[in-house]
Design a protein around this motif. Structure first.
Motif, PDB file in Angstrom:
ATOM      1  N   ILE A  27      10.356  18.123  36.010  1.00  0.00           N
ATOM      2  CA  ILE A  27       8.934  18.215  35.429  1.00  0.00           C
ATOM      3  C   ILE A  27       7.942  17.784  36.433  1.00  0.00           C
ATOM      4  O   ILE A  27       6.699  18.407  36.752  1.00  0.00           O
ATOM      5  N   THR A  28       7.999  16.541  37.226  1.00  0.00           N
ATOM      6  CA  THR A  28       6.836  15.889  37.905  1.00  0.00           C
ATOM      7  C   THR A  28       6.897  17.030  39.179  1.00  0.00           C
ATOM      8  O   THR A  28       5.832  17.233  39.700  1.00  0.00           O
ATOM      9  N   GLU A  29       8.055  17.669  39.636  1.00  0.00           N
ATOM     10  CA  GLU A  29       7.897  18.354  40.519  1.00  0.00           C
ATOM     11  C   GLU A  29       7.105  19.806  40.489  1.00  0.00           C
ATOM     12  O   GLU A  29       6.267  20.206  41.213  1.00  0.00           O
ATOM     13  N   LEU A  30       7.524  20.400  39.385  1.00  0.00           N
ATOM     14  CA  LEU A  30       6.588  21.529  38.914  1.00  0.00           C
ATOM     15  C   LEU A  30       5.116  21.303  38.683  1.00  0.00           C
ATOM     16  O   LEU A  30       4.317  22.072  39.000  1.00  0.00           O
ATOM     17  N   ASN A  31       4.811  20.001  38.383  1.00  0.00           N
ATOM     18  CA  ASN A  31       3.531  19.462  38.049  1.00  0.00           C
ATOM     19  C   ASN A  31       2.650  19.844  39.627  1.00  0.00           C
ATOM     20  O   ASN A  31       1.555  19.982  39.530  1.00  0.00           O
ATOM     21  N   LYS A  32       3.458  19.354  40.534  1.00  0.00           N
ATOM     22  CA  LYS A  32       2.970  19.385  41.684  1.00  0.00           C
ATOM     23  C   LYS A  32       2.365  20.582  42.523  1.00  0.00           C
ATOM     24  O   LYS A  32       1.605  20.747  43.221  1.00  0.00           O
ATOM     25  N   LEU A  33       3.066  21.649  41.735  1.00  0.00           N
ATOM     26  CA  LEU A  33       2.827  22.877  42.220  1.00  0.00           C
ATOM     27  C   LEU A  33       1.772  23.341  41.093  1.00  0.00           C
ATOM     28  O   LEU A  33       1.249  24.857  41.193  1.00  0.00           O
ATOM     29  N   GLY A  34       1.344  22.733  40.068  1.00  0.00           N
ATOM     30  CA  GLY A  34       0.349  23.295  39.524  1.00  0.00           C
ATOM     31  C   GLY A  34       0.716  23.610  38.027  1.00  0.00           C
ATOM     32  O   GLY A  34       0.207  24.251  37.161  1.00  0.00           O
ATOM     33  N   GLY A  35       2.227  23.585  37.667  1.00  0.00           N
ATOM     34  CA  GLY A  35       2.962  23.850  36.414  1.00  0.00           C
ATOM     35  C   GLY A  35       2.446  22.939  35.398  1.00  0.00           C
ATOM     36  O   GLY A  35       2.483  21.553  35.693  1.00  0.00           O
ATOM     37  N   LYS A  36       2.028  23.282  34.197  1.00  0.00           N
ATOM     38  CA  LYS A  36       1.666  22.440  33.055  1.00  0.00           C
ATOM     39  C   LYS A  36       3.040  22.493  32.139  1.00  0.00           C
ATOM     40  O   LYS A  36       3.151  23.105  31.465  1.00  0.00           O
ATOM     41  N   VAL A  37       3.576  21.572  32.545  1.00  0.00           N
ATOM     42  CA  VAL A  37       5.007  21.044  31.624  1.00  0.00           C
ATOM     43  C   VAL A  37       4.878  19.534  31.441  1.00  0.00           C
ATOM     44  O   VAL A  37       4.749  18.983  32.413  1.00  0.00           O
ATOM     45  N   LYS A  38       5.533  18.978  30.326  1.00  0.00           N
ATOM     46  CA  LYS A  38       5.469  17.643  30.267  1.00  0.00           C
ATOM     47  C   LYS A  38       6.695  17.367  29.255  1.00  0.00           C
ATOM     48  O   LYS A  38       7.265  18.327  28.537  1.00  0.00           O
ATOM     49  N   SER A  39       7.364  16.189  29.265  1.00  0.00           N
ATOM     50  CA  SER A  39       8.272  15.851  28.434  1.00  0.00           C
ATOM     51  C   SER A  39       7.669  15.131  27.387  1.00  0.00           C
ATOM     52  O   SER A  39       6.999  14.045  27.687  1.00  0.00           O
ATOM     53  N   GLY A  57       1.851  26.442  46.549  1.00  0.00           N
ATOM     54  CA  GLY A  57       2.750  25.768  47.141  1.00  0.00           C
ATOM     55  C   GLY A  57       2.425  24.263  47.346  1.00  0.00           C
ATOM     56  O   GLY A  57       1.300  23.688  47.569  1.00  0.00           O
ATOM     57  N   ALA A  58       3.493  23.283  47.330  1.00  0.00           N
ATOM     58  CA  ALA A  58       3.647  21.884  47.716  1.00  0.00           C
ATOM     59  C   ALA A  58       5.023  21.659  48.249  1.00  0.00           C
ATOM     60  O   ALA A  58       5.880  22.168  48.353  1.00  0.00           O
ATOM     61  N   LYS A  59       4.948  20.057  48.594  1.00  0.00           N
ATOM     62  CA  LYS A  59       6.020  19.703  49.170  1.00  0.00           C
ATOM     63  C   LYS A  59       6.738  18.813  47.771  1.00  0.00           C
ATOM     64  O   LYS A  59       6.281  17.984  47.127  1.00  0.00           O
ATOM     65  N   VAL A  60       8.256  19.555  47.580  1.00  0.00           N
ATOM     66  CA  VAL A  60       8.592  18.976  46.350  1.00  0.00           C
ATOM     67  C   VAL A  60      10.095  18.575  46.509  1.00  0.00           C
ATOM     68  O   VAL A  60      10.701  18.801  47.549  1.00  0.00           O
ATOM     69  N   GLN A  61      10.961  17.915  45.639  1.00  0.00           N
ATOM     70  CA  GLN A  61      12.233  17.479  45.807  1.00  0.00           C
ATOM     71  C   GLN A  61      13.116  18.070  44.716  1.00  0.00           C
ATOM     72  O   GLN A  61      12.782  17.912  43.646  1.00  0.00           O
ATOM     73  N   ALA A  62      14.252  18.403  45.163  1.00  0.00           N
ATOM     74  CA  ALA A  62      15.159  19.037  44.155  1.00  0.00           C
ATOM     75  C   ALA A  62      16.091  18.086  43.567  1.00  0.00           C
ATOM     76  O   ALA A  62      16.993  17.443  44.362  1.00  0.00           O
ATOM     77  N   ARG A 107      19.839  22.326  38.812  1.00  0.00           N
ATOM     78  CA  ARG A 107      19.184  23.222  38.086  1.00  0.00           C
ATOM     79  C   ARG A 107      17.498  23.198  38.100  1.00  0.00           C
ATOM     80  O   ARG A 107      16.708  23.876  38.053  1.00  0.00           O
ATOM     81  N   ALA A 108      17.134  21.605  38.178  1.00  0.00           N
ATOM     82  CA  ALA A 108      15.702  21.328  38.515  1.00  0.00           C
ATOM     83  C   ALA A 108      15.339  21.944  40.084  1.00  0.00           C
ATOM     84  O   ALA A 108      14.345  22.741  40.083  1.00  0.00           O
ATOM     85  N   GLY A 109      16.187  22.038  41.170  1.00  0.00           N
ATOM     86  CA  GLY A 109      16.085  22.618  42.199  1.00  0.00           C
ATOM     87  C   GLY A 109      15.891  24.237  41.947  1.00  0.00           C
ATOM     88  O   GLY A 109      15.080  24.901  42.744  1.00  0.00           O
ATOM     89  N   ALA A 110      16.586  24.805  41.376  1.00  0.00           N
ATOM     90  CA  ALA A 110      16.569  26.231  40.942  1.00  0.00           C
ATOM     91  C   ALA A 110      15.249  26.533  40.361  1.00  0.00           C
ATOM     92  O   ALA A 110      14.640  27.572  40.589  1.00  0.00           O
ATOM     93  N   SER A 111      14.606  25.504  39.539  1.00  0.00           N
ATOM     94  CA  SER A 111      13.610  25.967  38.860  1.00  0.00           C
ATOM     95  C   SER A 111      12.285  26.003  39.989  1.00  0.00           C
ATOM     96  O   SER A 111      11.279  26.512  40.053  1.00  0.00           O
ATOM     97  N   LEU A 112      12.417  24.933  41.165  1.00  0.00           N
ATOM     98  CA  LEU A 112      11.456  24.766  42.062  1.00  0.00           C
ATOM     99  C   LEU A 112      11.471  26.067  42.862  1.00  0.00           C
ATOM    100  O   LEU A 112      10.601  26.470  43.430  1.00  0.00           O
ATOM    101  N   VAL A 113      12.809  26.678  42.997  1.00  0.00           N
ATOM    102  CA  VAL A 113      12.991  27.943  43.864  1.00  0.00           C
ATOM    103  C   VAL A 113      12.019  28.821  43.281  1.00  0.00           C
ATOM    104  O   VAL A 113      11.167  29.617  44.029  1.00  0.00           O
TER     105      VAL A 113
END
Ligand SMILES: CC(=O)N[C@H]1[C@@H](OP(=O)(O)OP(=O)(O)OC[C@H]2O[C@@H](n3ccc(=O)[nH]c3=O)[C@H](O)[C@@H]2O)O[C@H](CO)[C@@H](O)[C@@H]1O
Ligand SMILES: C=C(OP(=O)(O)O)C(=O)O
Length: 427
Positions: A337-349, A367-372, A376-382
């Motif tokens: 979630i926090t990583e997708l937010n860095k890319l501009g994705g609106k998702v929250k727990s 695009g941004a610098k993120v961490q897998a 599966r969190a990594g797959a969503s970032l890909v």
């Protein structure tokens, strides 16, 4: 730690072929030590988990050779030895050595497994089953020691309190050679469990009911491989690429699929309005337009897989309103979630007790610098990185390589601009 660099914003097209299932493979490799002959698998995915399992085999004097997608394992000179804790901790499925060693030697000492950090992952149901089969189990300083008396293990009736893939497979591994009848009630029904039972039955085991919630095992004295076992296709890898194809594809064919294993996932893509054509062993995904938001409740198989809720999330950014995911299996599976937010994705727990995740329409990702944080969190970032304009750098990409074989080649094959920088191979 490896890094995946994606220059996103491109439309992709072509074909992606799915490899053998990670969650079958990581159980089949420990299961191989139950054999009194060499064994051979094909359709083996080239993923980090396989390489780490091979290191664990080596520590027991079990030789293994991995060429192309064929893995040969020779357990005939196996010895009892301490298992390398770094490799054990690198993956979840090292817990299968508890059942497999117990089946082979009537005792096992294995440190607590690692695997994805997706919330608490107890193994009380595995231990309950080992005890029912006649073992004594002690846990100290992160190590589980399992022993039996002079008569060894015996068949038993076990009703699992929770539907657990790992506990079901571990109980099969421990009981397949135990004299008498074992009945597992409330067993998990995942296709990977059928795959393990098929492998063992082809070596002479007597396991009935795999794929249903009651599995019956008559113990046999020996297991001998007579043919090569072909591993089933990875339904989670397939679902990931289906989501990717719907998000950034202009026509992508995903091949080597068993569509029946993906029914819950495909039903949700269709509900969103994705353009899918399902063939006998492949699925074509056309370009998507006007996607609708959906509600998903993660459930044990044949329900919607927890392993696919994160890979689907970036596609939900393209829907015209608010989607809701409820992960009933791992309510704290929110490392994306926090990583997708860095890319501009609106998702929250919204609630980590109930596993409620809310995903809003997010038409512009950058695009941004993120961490897998995990596989599966990594797959969503890909997928999000491919959707985003500009460059996305995904650190800790080893977590992605745990479960996605040849990912760079597969993505480049459909036109993606992706580079993997490997700093160190885990060993
Ligand atoms: C290597 C492998 O196959 N991993 C998969 C396997 O993990 P794994 O086998 O670890 O997952 P389980 O099916 O056992 O877990 C299901 C649920 O049961 C709980 N539980 C499980 C065992 C136990 O003794 N006690 C207990 O409480 C877990 O915390 C979880 O909430 O199934 C998960 C659920 O489909 C998938 O996300 C993983 O990809
Ligand atoms: C959770 C997963 O893997 P593991 O159980 O091996 O950590 C997964 O494959 O999504």
């Amino acid at each position: 730690m490896s890094k995946l660099i994606i220059n996103g914003g491109k439309r992709l097209s072509g074909e992606i072929s799915i490899g053998g299932a990670k969650n079958s493979t990581v159980a089949l490799i420990p299961a191989a030590i139950l054999a009194d002959t060499p064994v051979k698998f094909d359709s083996v995915p080239d993923i980090l988990d396989v390489h780490n399992l091979m290191l664990i085999l080596k520590s027991m004097n079990v030789s293994s050779e991995f060429n192309g997608d064929v893995l040969k394992i020779d357990p005939t000179n196996i010895v009892e030895a301490p298992l390398p804790s770094k490799a054990i901790k690198s993956l979840r499925a090292s817990y299968y050595f508890m059942g497999a060693l117990l089946g082979r030697f009537q005792r096992a000492t294995v440190s607590f497994p690692g695997g994805d950090n997706i919330g608490p992952r107890p193994i009380d149901q595995h231990i309950k089953a080992f005890k029912a089969l006649g073992a004594e189990v002690t846990e100290r300083d992160g190590t589980v020691t399992i022993s039996t008396g002079p008569d060894g293990l015996h068949g038993a009736q076990i009703f699992l309190d929770i539907v657990s893939v790992g506990a079901t497979i571990n109980t099969i591994l421990a009981s397949v050679k135990a004299p008498g009848t074992t009945i597992i009630g409330n067993a998990a029904k995942e296709p990977e469990i059928i795959d393990i039972a098929t492998f063992l039955n082809n070596m002479g085991a007597n396991i009935r009911g795999a794929g249903t919630d009651v599995i019956r095992i008559e113990g046999v004295p020996t297991l001998q491989a007579r043919n090569t076992h072909t591993i089933i296709p990875d339904r989670i890898e397939a679902g990931t690429y289906l989501s990717l194809a719907a998000a950034v594809g202009d026509g992508i064919l995903i091949t080597n699929i068993i569509p029946e294993h993906l029914e819950a996932f495909v039903a949700k893509l269709e509900e969103m309005g994705c353009d899918l054509t399902v063939y006998e062993d492949s699925i074509y995904v056309g370009a998507s337009h006007d996607l609708k938001p959906i509600r998903i409740k993660v459930m044990p198989y044949p329900g919607f897989a927890t392993d696919l809720q994160q890979p689907l999330t970036p596609l939900l950014f393209k829907a015209s309103g608010r989607s809701v995911i409820i992960d009933t299996i791992y309510p704290q599976r929110i490392k994306h979630i926090t990583e997708l937010n860095k890319l501009g994705g609106k998702v929250k727990s919204e609630d980590t007790d109930e596993g409620i995740i809310v995903v809003d329409s997010s038409p512009k990702l950058v695009g941004a610098k993120v961490q897998a944080g995990e596989i599966r969190a990594g797959a969503s970032l890909v997928i999000a990185g491919l959707m985003a304009s500009g460059t996305t750098e995904i650190c800790h990409a080893d977590n992605i390589l745990r479960g996605y074989g040849n990912i760079v080649d597969k993505l480049r094959g459909v036109g993606a601009d992706v580079t993997l920088e490997i700093e160190e191979r885990v060993n």
